[in-house]
Design a protein around this motif. Structure first.
Motif, PDB file in Angstrom:
ATOM      1  N   ASP A  64      -5.752   8.927  -1.847  1.00  0.00           N
ATOM      2  CA  ASP A  64      -6.018   9.810  -0.911  1.00  0.00           C
ATOM      3  C   ASP A  64      -5.031   9.927   0.345  1.00  0.00           C
ATOM      4  N   GLY A  65      -3.943   9.274  -0.062  1.00  0.00           N
ATOM      5  CA  GLY A  65      -2.827   9.062   1.161  1.00  0.00           C
ATOM      6  C   GLY A  65      -3.125   8.096   2.123  1.00  0.00           C
ATOM      7  N   THR A  66      -3.938   7.405   2.023  1.00  0.00           N
ATOM      8  CA  THR A  66      -4.138   6.157   2.974  1.00  0.00           C
ATOM      9  C   THR A  66      -3.436   5.045   2.182  1.00  0.00           C
ATOM     10  N   CYS A  67      -3.478   3.921   2.981  1.00  0.00           N
ATOM     11  CA  CYS A  67      -2.298   2.809   2.576  1.00  0.00           C
ATOM     12  C   CYS A  67      -3.009   1.487   3.014  1.00  0.00           C
ATOM     13  N   THR A  68      -3.209   0.434   2.119  1.00  0.00           N
ATOM     14  CA  THR A  68      -3.718  -0.940   2.178  1.00  0.00           C
ATOM     15  C   THR A  68      -2.899  -1.942   2.043  1.00  0.00           C
TER      16      THR A  68
ATOM     17  N   PHE B  98      -5.503   1.925   6.033  1.00  0.00           N
ATOM     18  CA  PHE B  98      -5.298   2.748   7.221  1.00  0.00           C
ATOM     19  C   PHE B  98      -4.986   4.088   6.757  1.00  0.00           C
ATOM     20  N   ASP B  99      -5.053   5.024   7.897  1.00  0.00           N
ATOM     21  CA  ASP B  99      -4.949   6.450   7.520  1.00  0.00           C
ATOM     22  C   ASP B  99      -3.482   6.807   7.146  1.00  0.00           C
ATOM     23  N   SER B 100      -3.244   8.105   6.900  1.00  0.00           N
ATOM     24  CA  SER B 100      -2.010   8.266   6.192  1.00  0.00           C
ATOM     25  C   SER B 100      -0.876   8.222   7.117  1.00  0.00           C
ATOM     26  N   TRP B 101      -0.967   8.358   8.290  1.00  0.00           N
ATOM     27  CA  TRP B 101       0.274   8.298   9.275  1.00  0.00           C
ATOM     28  C   TRP B 101       0.467   6.752   9.351  1.00  0.00           C
ATOM     29  N   GLN B 102      -0.338   5.894   9.874  1.00  0.00           N
ATOM     30  CA  GLN B 102      -0.062   4.392   9.827  1.00  0.00           C
ATOM     31  C   GLN B 102       0.100   3.881   8.645  1.00  0.00           C
ATOM     32  N   GLY B 103      -0.544   4.265   7.691  1.00  0.00           N
ATOM     33  CA  GLY B 103       0.012   3.945   6.257  1.00  0.00           C
ATOM     34  C   GLY B 103       1.304   4.163   5.873  1.00  0.00           C
ATOM     35  N   TRP B 104       1.912   5.466   6.364  1.00  0.00           N
ATOM     36  CA  TRP B 104       3.329   5.634   6.141  1.00  0.00           C
ATOM     37  C   TRP B 104       4.158   4.448   7.067  1.00  0.00           C
TER      38      TRP B 104
ATOM     39  N   LYS C 178      -6.819  -9.975  15.575  1.00  0.00           N
ATOM     40  CA  LYS C 178      -6.204  -9.536  16.876  1.00  0.00           C
ATOM     41  C   LYS C 178      -5.225  -8.518  16.332  1.00  0.00           C
ATOM     42  N   TRP C 179      -4.558  -8.728  15.182  1.00  0.00           N
ATOM     43  CA  TRP C 179      -3.576  -7.721  14.571  1.00  0.00           C
ATOM     44  C   TRP C 179      -4.508  -6.339  14.141  1.00  0.00           C
ATOM     45  N   ILE C 180      -5.731  -6.466  13.622  1.00  0.00           N
ATOM     46  CA  ILE C 180      -6.464  -5.439  13.004  1.00  0.00           C
ATOM     47  C   ILE C 180      -6.698  -4.555  14.234  1.00  0.00           C
ATOM     48  N   MET C 181      -7.430  -5.180  15.310  1.00  0.00           N
ATOM     49  CA  MET C 181      -7.882  -4.590  16.746  1.00  0.00           C
ATOM     50  C   MET C 181      -6.637  -3.913  17.399  1.00  0.00           C
ATOM     51  N   SER C 182      -5.417  -4.296  17.244  1.00  0.00           N
ATOM     52  CA  SER C 182      -4.385  -3.591  17.921  1.00  0.00           C
ATOM     53  C   SER C 182      -3.820  -2.424  17.079  1.00  0.00           C
ATOM     54  N   GLN C 183      -4.490  -2.024  15.943  1.00  0.00           N
ATOM     55  CA  GLN C 183      -3.934  -0.995  15.196  1.00  0.00           C
ATOM     56  C   GLN C 183      -4.989   0.237  15.507  1.00  0.00           C
ATOM     57  N   GLY C 184      -6.111   0.103  16.441  1.00  0.00           N
ATOM     58  CA  GLY C 184      -6.989   1.121  16.996  1.00  0.00           C
ATOM     59  C   GLY C 184      -7.498   1.721  15.738  1.00  0.00           C
ATOM     60  N   HIS C 185      -7.957   3.300  16.133  1.00  0.00           N
ATOM     61  CA  HIS C 185      -8.556   4.261  15.361  1.00  0.00           C
ATOM     62  C   HIS C 185      -7.919   4.270  13.841  1.00  0.00           C
ATOM     63  N   ALA C 186      -6.523   4.035  13.929  1.00  0.00           N
ATOM     64  CA  ALA C 186      -5.846   4.071  12.486  1.00  0.00           C
ATOM     65  C   ALA C 186      -6.636   3.347  11.326  1.00  0.00           C
ATOM     66  N   VAL C 187      -7.467   2.352  11.598  1.00  0.00           N
ATOM     67  CA  VAL C 187      -8.015   1.694  10.779  1.00  0.00           C
ATOM     68  C   VAL C 187      -9.225   2.240  10.028  1.00  0.00           C
ATOM     69  N   ARG C 188      -9.271   2.345   8.703  1.00  0.00           N
ATOM     70  CA  ARG C 188     -10.331   3.174   8.138  1.00  0.00           C
ATOM     71  C   ARG C 188     -11.212   1.929   7.263  1.00  0.00           C
ATOM     72  N   LYS C 189     -10.719   0.720   6.806  1.00  0.00           N
ATOM     73  CA  LYS C 189     -11.727  -0.078   6.091  1.00  0.00           C
ATOM     74  C   LYS C 189     -11.142  -1.686   6.148  1.00  0.00           C
ATOM     75  N   VAL C 190     -11.920  -2.558   6.396  1.00  0.00           N
ATOM     76  CA  VAL C 190     -11.599  -3.981   6.615  1.00  0.00           C
ATOM     77  C   VAL C 190     -12.410  -4.833   5.494  1.00  0.00           C
TER      78      VAL C 190
END
Length: 343
Positions: free
Chosen positions: A289-293, A265-271, A306-318
Motif C-alpha cells: 500500500d506504499g507504507t514502509c515498516t 509509516f505513511d508513504s512520505w515518511q516511509g520513503w 522516544k523515537w516513535i513519538m518524534s515521528q508524529g502523525h506519520a506513524v501508522r502502526k506500532v
C-alpha cells in the motif's frame, strides 16, 4: 619523538601519527593520490608530504617501510601518483615510542576512531598489533570515544585517565560516586570494563566487586581520583564480556531483554526511512500500500518510544501491542501535563 622536516616543524607523537594516517588513507584510495592532492586534503605543505612519503617507505632501520607504488597521473603526465595496494595497506613496524600514559590514551582513541573508517580499519588494527609498547599489554578498551576533552569536565580528566589505565592493566578501582537526583555519595568498588560516549556524556561500564553485576556510571559524577585496588583473581567476580549494547539503534540504556519493534509509516515518511542508512539491527521494507515498516532489534524501550513519538502523525502502526500501549500512555500523560493545550 617522531617528527618531520619542512615547514610543518616539529610535532609530538600523536600529531605525527595522526598526520601519517591521513596520508596513508589518501594513498590507499583506488587511484592513489598526488603530492598536491595530499597537501590540499591535509593542509600539510608539499615538501613535508614528500618527506613523509620517504619516511613511510623507510621509516626506521628497525622496521619495514610501506611498499608505495609510483606511476604517472593519467590526467596529467607531469604529475606522479602514489598508491598503496589494498593487499599491502599496512606492513609498517614502528620502533618503540616510549609513550606517557596520557599519550597512550590519546593513541588508543586515535586507533579507535580510525577503526570506524572502512579504509583505515585494517591499518589501525595492524598498527595496534605491531607497535612495540602494545605487544606485552592489552590495549585500552574504549568504545566510540571522540573528543574526550570536550565531553568530560577538566576536573574529571584525571579520574578518566586512572580508569583507562585500570582497564588496560586489568585492575580494580574504587571511587566516590554522586547518585543522580540527590547529593548522597557512595563508595563503589568495581572492575572497569569499558567507557563510551552517549548523548553528550562519557560513561563507564563496570562490574561491581560485591556481586559481579554490570553497572553504568556517568564520568562527571565520579568524585575525586579513583584508587587502584589490588584484588586477587579469587576475590573477583566472573568476568563479563562486552554485550554489544552500543550497537543498539536506540542507545545503550537501559539493559532490557532484546525485542523487535516494528513501526509502520505513511508513504512520505516511509520513503524517508528507505533512504536512511540504518544500523545492522534495523531492516526496512516497503509494503504493497506504499507504507514502509521499520523493524529493529533493541533493548532500549525508552529510546524506541522516544523515537516513535518524534515521528508524529506519520506513524501508522506500532508492534508489539504492549509497546503501542506504552507509547499511547506516554502521549496521554504528555497531553495531561500540558493541560488545556490547543493548537
Amino acid at each position: 619523538m617522531l617528527y618531520y622536516k619542512g615547514n610543518m616543524g616539529k610535532h609530538n607523537t600523536i600529531e605525527s601519527l595522526s598526520r601519517m594516517l591521513q596520508v596513508i588513507k589518501l594513498m590507499g584510495r583506488d587511484k592513489g593520490a598526488t603530492i598536491t592532492q595530499i597537501a590540499e586534503a591535509t593542509g600539510i605543505d608539499r615538501w613535508t608530504v614528500r618527506d613523509m612519503i620517504d619516511s613511510l617507505e623507510n621509516l626506521d632501520t628497525d622496521g619495514r617501510g610501506l611498499r608505495i607504488e609510483e606511476y604517472t597521473d593519467p590526467d596529467d603526465n607531469r604529475k606522479t601518483c602514489y598508491h598503496i595496494a589494498k593487499d599491502n595497506l599496512w606492513t609498517l613496524t614502528l620502533p618503540g615510542l616510549n609513550l606517557t600514559d596520557e599519550e597512550g590514551m590519546l593513541l588508543a582513541l586515535l586507533l579507535n576512531q580510525s577503526r570506524q573508517v572502512p579504509i583505515l580499519r585494517d591499518v589501525a588494527t595492524g598498527l595496534e598489533n605491531k607497535i612495540n609498547w602494545l605487544k606485552d599489554a592489552a590495549p585500552y578498551r574504549i568504545y566510540n570515544v571522540n573528543a574526550i576533552e570536550k565531553i568530560v569536565p577538566p576536573e574529571a580528566l584525571q579520574a578518566v585517565n586512572v580508569i583507562l589505565n585500570a582497564i588496560r592493566e586489568d585492575k580494580c578501582v574504587s571511587f566516590r560516586y554522586s547518585n543522580a537526583g540527590n547529593s548522597r555519595n557512595s563508595i563503589r568498588r568495581v572492575v572497569p570494563m569499558y567507557m563510551f560516549v552517549y548523548d553528550g556524556g562519557l560513561y563507564l561500564v563496570a562490574q561491581q566487586l560485591e556481586d559481579g553485576s554490570r553497572r553504568t556510571f556517568a564520568a562527571e559524577r565520579i568524585q575525586g581520583v579513583p584508587a587502584v585496588l589490588e584484588i586477587s583473581s579469587d576475590d573477583r567476580p566472573a568476568k563479563l564480556e562486552y554485550d554489544g549494547s552500543l550497537e543498539d539503534p536506540f542507545g545503550p540504556f537501559p539493559y532490557h531483554e532484546e525485542f523487535t519493534a516494528k513501526v509502520t509509516f505513511d508513504s512520505w515518511q516511509g520513503w524517508y526511512n528507505m533512504q536512511k542508512r540504518w544500523p545492522d539491527k534495523v531492516s526496512v521494507s516497503r509494503n504493497p500500500d506504499g507504507t514502509c515498516t521499520v523493524s529493529a532489534r533493541t533493548r532500549n524501550t525508552f529510546g524506541v518510544k522516544k523515537w516513535i513519538m518524534s515521528q508524529g502523525h506519520a506513524v501508522r502502526k506500532v508492534e508489539p501491542e504492549w509497546l503501542r500501549a506504552e507509547v499511547a500512555a506516554e502521549l496521554s500523560d504528555t497531553l495531561n501535563a500540558l493541560g488545556n493545550f490547543t493548537a
